[in-house]
Scaffold this motif. Structure first.
Motif, PDB file in Angstrom:
ATOM      1  N   MET A  41       0.857  -1.172   0.000  1.00 14.03           N
ATOM      2  CA  MET A  41       0.000   0.000   0.000  1.00 14.03           C
ATOM      3  C   MET A  41       0.897   1.226   0.000  1.00 14.03           C
ATOM      4  O   MET A  41       1.777   1.369   0.829  1.00 14.03           O
ATOM      5  N   ALA A  42       0.691   2.108  -0.930  1.00 17.52           N
ATOM      6  CA  ALA A  42       1.486   3.330  -1.007  1.00 17.52           C
ATOM      7  C   ALA A  42       0.578   4.531  -0.817  1.00 17.52           C
ATOM      8  O   ALA A  42      -0.562   4.533  -1.243  1.00 17.52           O
ATOM      9  N   PHE A  43       1.109   5.527  -0.164  1.00 13.31           N
ATOM     10  CA  PHE A  43       0.367   6.756   0.033  1.00 13.31           C
ATOM     11  C   PHE A  43       0.976   7.830  -0.836  1.00 13.31           C
ATOM     12  O   PHE A  43       2.188   7.840  -1.072  1.00 13.31           O
ATOM     13  N   GLU A  44       0.147   8.723  -1.318  1.00 12.36           N
ATOM     14  CA  GLU A  44       0.559   9.790  -2.195  1.00 12.36           C
ATOM     15  C   GLU A  44       1.781  10.508  -1.652  1.00 12.36           C
ATOM     16  O   GLU A  44       1.807  10.964  -0.521  1.00 12.36           O
ATOM     17  N   GLY A  45       2.849  10.536  -2.460  1.00  9.94           N
ATOM     18  CA  GLY A  45       4.040  11.259  -2.064  1.00  9.94           C
ATOM     19  C   GLY A  45       4.936  10.491  -1.102  1.00  9.94           C
ATOM     20  O   GLY A  45       5.978  10.980  -0.705  1.00  9.94           O
ATOM     21  N   GLN A  46       4.580   9.265  -0.752  1.00  6.80           N
ATOM     22  CA  GLN A  46       5.388   8.524   0.209  1.00  6.80           C
ATOM     23  C   GLN A  46       6.070   7.315  -0.413  1.00  6.80           C
ATOM     24  O   GLN A  46       6.826   6.643   0.266  1.00  6.80           O
ATOM     25  N   GLY A  47       5.820   7.020  -1.675  1.00  2.00           N
ATOM     26  CA  GLY A  47       6.420   5.843  -2.286  1.00  2.00           C
ATOM     27  C   GLY A  47       5.769   4.578  -1.777  1.00  2.00           C
ATOM     28  O   GLY A  47       4.648   4.580  -1.325  1.00  2.00           O
ATOM     29  N   LYS A  48       6.537   3.477  -1.841  1.00  2.00           N
ATOM     30  CA  LYS A  48       5.996   2.185  -1.419  1.00  2.00           C
ATOM     31  C   LYS A  48       6.092   2.021   0.090  1.00  2.00           C
ATOM     32  O   LYS A  48       7.060   2.424   0.710  1.00  2.00           O
ATOM     33  N   ALA A  49       5.076   1.407   0.642  1.00  2.00           N
ATOM     34  CA  ALA A  49       5.089   1.085   2.070  1.00  2.00           C
ATOM     35  C   ALA A  49       5.737  -0.280   2.240  1.00  2.00           C
ATOM     36  O   ALA A  49       5.651  -1.146   1.373  1.00  2.00           O
ATOM     37  N   GLU A  50       6.376  -0.475   3.373  1.00  2.00           N
ATOM     38  CA  GLU A  50       7.027  -1.755   3.638  1.00  2.00           C
ATOM     39  C   GLU A  50       5.988  -2.824   3.946  1.00  2.00           C
ATOM     40  O   GLU A  50       4.885  -2.527   4.398  1.00  2.00           O
ATOM     41  N   PRO A  51       6.349  -4.099   3.715  1.00  2.00           N
ATOM     42  CA  PRO A  51       5.419  -5.177   4.073  1.00  2.00           C
ATOM     43  C   PRO A  51       5.096  -5.123   5.566  1.00  2.00           C
ATOM     44  O   PRO A  51       5.942  -4.807   6.383  1.00  2.00           O
ATOM     45  N   GLY A  52       3.864  -5.439   5.911  1.00  2.00           N
ATOM     46  CA  GLY A  52       3.462  -5.389   7.311  1.00  2.00           C
ATOM     47  C   GLY A  52       3.208  -3.973   7.796  1.00  2.00           C
ATOM     48  O   GLY A  52       3.122  -3.737   8.994  1.00  2.00           O
ATOM     49  N   PHE A  53       3.062  -3.045   6.880  1.00  2.00           N
ATOM     50  CA  PHE A  53       2.873  -1.626   7.218  1.00  2.00           C
ATOM     51  C   PHE A  53       1.696  -1.401   8.161  1.00  2.00           C
ATOM     52  O   PHE A  53       1.768  -0.574   9.048  1.00  2.00           O
ATOM     53  N   LEU A  54       0.629  -2.164   8.000  1.00  2.00           N
ATOM     54  CA  LEU A  54      -0.565  -1.965   8.811  1.00  2.00           C
ATOM     55  C   LEU A  54      -0.531  -2.692  10.142  1.00  2.00           C
ATOM     56  O   LEU A  54      -1.413  -2.503  10.966  1.00  2.00           O
ATOM     57  N   THR A  55       0.457  -3.538  10.348  1.00  2.00           N
ATOM     58  CA  THR A  55       0.509  -4.299  11.591  1.00  2.00           C
ATOM     59  C   THR A  55       1.550  -3.737  12.547  1.00  2.00           C
ATOM     60  O   THR A  55       2.530  -3.136  12.124  1.00  2.00           O
ATOM     61  N   VAL A  56       1.306  -3.927  13.834  1.00  2.00           N
ATOM     62  CA  VAL A  56       2.248  -3.506  14.877  1.00  2.00           C
ATOM     63  C   VAL A  56       2.343  -4.610  15.923  1.00  2.00           C
ATOM     64  O   VAL A  56       1.450  -5.452  16.034  1.00  2.00           O
ATOM     65  N   GLN A  57       3.403  -4.588  16.673  1.00  2.00           N
ATOM     66  CA  GLN A  57       3.589  -5.546  17.759  1.00  2.00           C
ATOM     67  C   GLN A  57       3.097  -4.927  19.055  1.00  2.00           C
ATOM     68  O   GLN A  57       3.506  -3.839  19.427  1.00  2.00           O
ATOM     69  N   ARG A  58       2.200  -5.621  19.751  1.00  2.00           N
ATOM     70  CA  ARG A  58       1.673  -5.182  21.049  1.00  2.00           C
ATOM     71  C   ARG A  58       1.618  -6.374  21.976  1.00  2.00           C
ATOM     72  O   ARG A  58       0.907  -7.334  21.696  1.00  2.00           O
ATOM     73  N   GLY A  59       2.358  -6.315  23.071  1.00  2.00           N
ATOM     74  CA  GLY A  59       2.316  -7.398  24.055  1.00  2.00           C
ATOM     75  C   GLY A  59       2.670  -8.748  23.465  1.00  2.00           C
ATOM     76  O   GLY A  59       2.070  -9.746  23.827  1.00  2.00           O
ATOM     77  N   GLY A  60       3.625  -8.780  22.553  1.00  2.00           N
ATOM     78  CA  GLY A  60       4.031 -10.041  21.939  1.00  2.00           C
ATOM     79  C   GLY A  60       3.120 -10.532  20.832  1.00  2.00           C
ATOM     80  O   GLY A  60       3.343 -11.586  20.275  1.00  2.00           O
ATOM     81  N   LYS A  61       2.083  -9.777  20.508  1.00  2.00           N
ATOM     82  CA  LYS A  61       1.149 -10.168  19.456  1.00  2.00           C
ATOM     83  C   LYS A  61       1.235  -9.180  18.301  1.00  2.00           C
ATOM     84  O   LYS A  61       1.510  -8.000  18.498  1.00  2.00           O
ATOM     85  N   THR A  62       0.977  -9.681  17.113  1.00  2.00           N
ATOM     86  CA  THR A  62       0.886  -8.817  15.943  1.00  2.00           C
ATOM     87  C   THR A  62      -0.570  -8.415  15.776  1.00  2.00           C
ATOM     88  O   THR A  62      -1.451  -9.268  15.701  1.00  2.00           O
ATOM     89  N   VAL A  63      -0.828  -7.125  15.774  1.00  2.00           N
ATOM     90  CA  VAL A  63      -2.193  -6.625  15.611  1.00  2.00           C
ATOM     91  C   VAL A  63      -2.237  -5.633  14.462  1.00  2.00           C
ATOM     92  O   VAL A  63      -1.221  -5.044  14.102  1.00  2.00           O
ATOM     93  N   CYS A  64      -3.405  -5.453  13.931  1.00  2.00           N
ATOM     94  CA  CYS A  64      -3.609  -4.515  12.826  1.00  2.00           C
ATOM     95  C   CYS A  64      -4.579  -3.425  13.286  1.00  2.00           C
ATOM     96  O   CYS A  64      -5.781  -3.683  13.401  1.00  2.00           O
ATOM     97  N   PRO A  65      -4.077  -2.207  13.563  1.00  2.00           N
ATOM     98  CA  PRO A  65      -4.967  -1.132  13.995  1.00  2.00           C
ATOM     99  C   PRO A  65      -6.071  -0.826  12.976  1.00  2.00           C
ATOM    100  O   PRO A  65      -7.185  -0.499  13.358  1.00  2.00           O
ATOM    101  N   ALA A  66      -5.776  -0.963  11.687  1.00  2.00           N
ATOM    102  CA  ALA A  66      -6.788  -0.688  10.665  1.00  2.00           C
ATOM    103  C   ALA A  66      -7.934  -1.694  10.761  1.00  2.00           C
ATOM    104  O   ALA A  66      -9.104  -1.336  10.637  1.00  2.00           O
ATOM    105  N   SER A  67      -7.591  -2.951  11.010  1.00  2.00           N
ATOM    106  CA  SER A  67      -8.622  -3.975  11.160  1.00  2.00           C
ATOM    107  C   SER A  67      -9.442  -3.742  12.423  1.00  2.00           C
ATOM    108  O   SER A  67     -10.666  -3.885  12.415  1.00  2.00           O
ATOM    109  N   ARG A  68      -8.779  -3.362  13.507  1.00  6.18           N
ATOM    110  CA  ARG A  68      -9.488  -3.057  14.752  1.00  6.18           C
ATOM    111  C   ARG A  68     -10.416  -1.870  14.561  1.00  6.18           C
ATOM    112  O   ARG A  68     -11.530  -1.833  15.065  1.00  6.18           O
ATOM    113  N   PHE A  69      -9.950  -0.856  13.820  1.00  6.02           N
ATOM    114  CA  PHE A  69     -10.777   0.310  13.512  1.00  6.02           C
ATOM    115  C   PHE A  69     -12.006  -0.119  12.720  1.00  6.02           C
ATOM    116  O   PHE A  69     -13.125   0.294  13.018  1.00  6.02           O
ATOM    117  N   GLN A  70     -11.794  -0.970  11.729  1.00  2.00           N
ATOM    118  CA  GLN A  70     -12.908  -1.448  10.903  1.00  2.00           C
ATOM    119  C   GLN A  70     -13.945  -2.176  11.752  1.00  2.00           C
ATOM    120  O   GLN A  70     -15.144  -1.975  11.582  1.00  2.00           O
TER     121      GLN A  70
END
Length: 126
Positions: A1-30
């Protein structure tokens, strides 16, 4: 996923590590905003305390495809928003029953996001 003016996003861009788990804030928002009424309930509470009947009436104002909302559906949506910390409930302990709802501080921080969604919809969907 790339954003205007930012080039390519790295793989796993939407996921973050929290408490040893991989979570997706965008999915939680949805998940948070899923449902027909949540955004409209939040927007309708922007001016402060509202009674259940005022919320119900406000959901139908200006809506083209909505019929009367079932009381259990509105109650479920309000309970979910309360559990998420977006809305608070005040029971006046009187008869007839008087219950009011308003946005929490967290809920108020979401209003600018709803405004952006509205603006985008006006530009691209109408």
């Amino acid at each position: 996923m790339a954003f205007e003016g930012q080039g390519k996003a790295e793989p796993g861009f939407l996921t973050v590590q929290r408490g040893g788990k991989t979570v997706c804030p965008a999915s939680r928002f949805q998940q948070m905003v899923s449902g027909k009424y949540k955004l409209r309930i939040l927007w309708g509470l922007q001016d402060g305390w509202r009674r259940y009947s005022e919320i119900k009436k406000g959901l139908l104002t200006g809506s083209v495809d909505s019929v009367e909302i079932a009381p259990r559906v509105l109650s479920r949506e309000l309970k979910t928003l309360i559990a998420m910390g977006m809305v608070e409930r005040r029971d006046h302990q009187v008869f007839p029953l008087k219950v009011e709802y308003r946005l929490t501080r967290k809920g108020r921080t979401f209003l600018p996001i709803i405004a952006v969604i509205h603006k985008w919809g006006m530009r691209h969907l109408l």
